[in-house]
Design a protein around this motif. Structure first.
Motif, PDB file in Angstrom:
ATOM      1  N   UNK A 142       0.476  -1.344   0.192  1.00 13.74           N
ATOM      2  CA  UNK A 142       0.363   0.511   0.238  1.00 13.74           C
ATOM      3  C   UNK A 142       0.806   0.932  -0.211  1.00 13.74           C
ATOM      4  N   UNK A 143       1.589   1.114   1.218  1.00 12.48           N
ATOM      5  CA  UNK A 143       2.513   2.686   1.303  1.00 12.48           C
ATOM      6  C   UNK A 143       3.400   2.759   0.167  1.00 12.48           C
ATOM      7  N   UNK A 144       4.230   2.093  -0.275  1.00 18.50           N
ATOM      8  CA  UNK A 144       5.110   1.899  -1.323  1.00 18.50           C
ATOM      9  C   UNK A 144       4.900   1.799  -2.619  1.00 18.50           C
ATOM     10  N   UNK A 145       4.131   0.156  -2.814  1.00 12.73           N
ATOM     11  CA  UNK A 145       3.715   0.716  -3.904  1.00 12.73           C
ATOM     12  C   UNK A 145       2.522   0.967  -5.128  1.00 12.73           C
ATOM     13  N   UNK A 146       2.023   1.565  -3.466  1.00 12.85           N
ATOM     14  CA  UNK A 146       0.745   2.933  -4.398  1.00 12.85           C
ATOM     15  C   UNK A 146      -0.774   1.336  -4.502  1.00 12.85           C
ATOM     16  N   UNK A 147      -1.000   0.517  -3.889  1.00 10.14           N
ATOM     17  CA  UNK A 147      -1.823  -0.348  -4.688  1.00 10.14           C
ATOM     18  C   UNK A 147      -2.533  -0.117  -3.319  1.00 10.14           C
ATOM     19  N   UNK A 150      -8.501  -2.469  -2.782  1.00  7.49           N
ATOM     20  CA  UNK A 150      -9.118  -3.568  -3.914  1.00  7.49           C
ATOM     21  C   UNK A 150      -8.044  -4.783  -4.695  1.00  7.49           C
ATOM     22  N   UNK A 151      -6.852  -3.561  -4.835  1.00  6.90           N
ATOM     23  CA  UNK A 151      -5.616  -4.359  -5.398  1.00  6.90           C
ATOM     24  C   UNK A 151      -4.941  -5.343  -4.820  1.00  6.90           C
ATOM     25  N   UNK A 152      -4.563  -4.896  -3.514  1.00  4.75           N
ATOM     26  CA  UNK A 152      -4.084  -5.569  -2.793  1.00  4.75           C
ATOM     27  C   UNK A 152      -5.015  -7.459  -2.137  1.00  4.75           C
ATOM     28  N   UNK A 153      -6.225  -6.899  -2.247  1.00  2.51           N
ATOM     29  CA  UNK A 153      -6.897  -8.067  -2.110  1.00  2.51           C
ATOM     30  C   UNK A 153      -6.704  -8.440  -3.201  1.00  2.51           C
ATOM     31  N   UNK A 154      -6.563  -8.495  -4.703  1.00  2.00           N
ATOM     32  CA  UNK A 154      -7.024  -9.272  -5.416  1.00  2.00           C
ATOM     33  C   UNK A 154      -5.187 -10.303  -5.805  1.00  2.00           C
ATOM     34  N   UNK A 155      -4.092  -9.653  -5.397  1.00  2.00           N
ATOM     35  CA  UNK A 155      -3.178 -10.056  -5.545  1.00  2.00           C
ATOM     36  C   UNK A 155      -2.674 -11.469  -4.105  1.00  2.00           C
ATOM     37  N   UNK A 156      -3.578 -10.515  -2.727  1.00  3.28           N
ATOM     38  CA  UNK A 156      -3.545 -11.485  -2.119  1.00  3.28           C
ATOM     39  C   UNK A 156      -4.929 -12.611  -1.985  1.00  3.28           C
ATOM     40  N   UNK A 157      -5.066 -12.497  -2.724  1.00  2.60           N
ATOM     41  CA  UNK A 157      -6.540 -13.752  -2.444  1.00  2.60           C
ATOM     42  C   UNK A 157      -7.276 -13.639  -1.511  1.00  2.60           C
ATOM     43  N   UNK A 158      -7.526 -12.400  -0.870  1.00  2.00           N
ATOM     44  CA  UNK A 158      -8.379 -12.255   0.103  1.00  2.00           C
ATOM     45  C   UNK A 158      -9.518 -11.188   0.083  1.00  2.00           C
ATOM     46  N   UNK A 159     -10.110 -10.662   0.827  1.00  2.67           N
ATOM     47  CA  UNK A 159     -11.119  -9.562   0.810  1.00  2.67           C
ATOM     48  C   UNK A 159     -10.425  -7.968   1.160  1.00  2.67           C
TER      49      UNK A 159
END
Lengths: 191, 199
Positions: A142-147, A150-159
């Motif tokens: 979130x803080x470094x990659x600026x995602x 929702x984008x992080x959720x898709x990457x990690x496969x969580x809500x």
């Protein structure tokens, strides 16, 4: 990007080279924050792209290419951390004590000044390094990659809600460690 | 006082609120709550401050020189010299599993045929009709099951129902030893051919 991806899937080295060039910087920085070692991060970045190279054929377009690249990278890094099970010898309070003078610095009263102090940034980086892997992952994404959540959720496969919860808990832990510095109270390492 | 009522419920969402990650409805609730709750407002400010510090502290660093080239060099190497297949997992295992399954099925069929199953229909006594190779005859009777047991399991009923088919299978049994061995070999050949090719 789609055409580039199709070409890369068909074995076009130039297209794969474009994918590497456009994602390598982000993947390296993610690896660096996750593994906390420049050499390991460099090796891991190479391994991640080799993995991407060999599994491009299996990419099914169910997600965007950057999301998939991040997913391969985070899975690889978390696996590596899990495998290594490194016993951290560094203690969080050790480096913090070295900057105890910040609380006596009148500039520390001004948050904007505090944020821009390299020493403070270093303390925060150290504190982030001490977070559990799952919390550190969301914080870095979130803080470094600026995602977005929702984008992080898709990457990690969580809500997205789970991502929000992890970020909230990670920040609560960081606050409990960092508060002594902001408030000029006793620096005890927060643990 | 209104603050205390909602603080516990809304505080976990303050991060998402600051990052504009909330749905309009709950965002509105938090905004209204912050207007009246000084504690939460203060916590919100602290979080905003931590956000700023985090964004600032976790800025990207430049990648080491030559990283891209190294990745491309390795991927070229792999393209030119594909890694060897995982022989045990991809090549040997199917052969072993395939022939293993055939062996188990053969054994199962042998046990059934030699256990007095066919005697129930009065078609054949495998032991008497020398289906069992001579070298196995001394032990063939060891697992012979009493006709009473087969009957209690409903075997005779099945045999009667399957009559013609059983007759056909039974008619093959005198040559079944060799025939079945050939069938087993034919079934396992593809698996072993794959293994031989891989090695």
């Amino acid at each position: 990007m789609e055409r580039e991806l199709e070409r890369a899937k068909n074995g076009d080295p130039e297209a794969f080279s474009d994918i590497v060039r456009s994602h390598q910087h982000r993947v390296y920085n993610l690896a660096l924050k996750m593994l906390r070692d420049p050499d390991e991060a460099k090796d891991a970045t190479q391994d991640i792209f080799i993995k991407i190279h060999s599994s491009l054929k299996n990419f099914r377009h169910s997600s965007r290419l950057p999301t998939w690249v991040y997913r391969v990278a985070t899975n690889h890094l978390l696996d590596q951390l899990r495998r290594a099970k490194r016993e951290r010898t560094r203690r969080i309070n050790q480096p913090w004590k070295e900057v105890a003078h910040i609380r006596n610095d009148p500039r520390a009263e001004d948050p904007a000044v505090v944020v821009n102090q390299e020493e403070v940034r270093q303390i925060v980086r150290e504190a982030v390094d001490e977070l559990p892997d799952l919390y550190r992952t969301v914080i870095v994404l979130h803080y470094q990659q600026g995602l977005s959540y929702q984008e992080i959720a898709e990457i990690l496969g969580v809500s997205a809600r789970t991502v929000g919860t992890r970020i909230h808990r990670a920040k609560a832990r960081l606050r409990s460690w960092l508060d002594p510095i902001w408030r000029g109270g006793k620096i005890d390492g927060g643990k | 006082m209104e603050g205390n009522k909602h603080c516990d419920r809304l505080r976990p969402h303050l991060d998402a609120f600051l990052n504009d990650e909330l749905k309009a409805e709950i965002r509105e609730q938090i905004a209204e709550h912050l207007d009246v709750c000084e504690d939460c407002r203060k916590q919100c400010e602290e979080m905003r401050f931590l956000d700023n510090v985090l964004f600032s502290a976790l800025s990207m660093e430049s990648s080491p020189p030559g990283l891209t080239e190294e990745i491309l060099r390795r991927s070229d190497l792999i393209r030119e010299n594909p890694p060897e297949r995982d022989m045990v997992r991809r090549d040997l295992l199917p052969g072993m599993l395939g022939s293993g399954m055939v062996s188990v099925l053969t054994l199962l069929l042998g046990v059934i045929l030699w256990s007095g199953f066919l005697e129930l229909s009065g078609m054949l006594d495998p032991l008497e009709d020398a289906i069992v190779p001579w070298f196995l005859q001394p032990v063939a009777g060891f697992w012979e099951v009493s006709p009473l047991v087969w009957e209690s399991m409903g075997a005779k009923m099945s045999l009667d129902a399957l009559g013609p088919w059983i007759q056909w299978v039974a008619s093959l049994t005198p040559i079944g030893g060799v025939g079945f061995a050939i069938i087993c070999m034919l079934v396992t050949v593809p698996f072993w051919w794959r293994t031989v090719k891989a090695t």
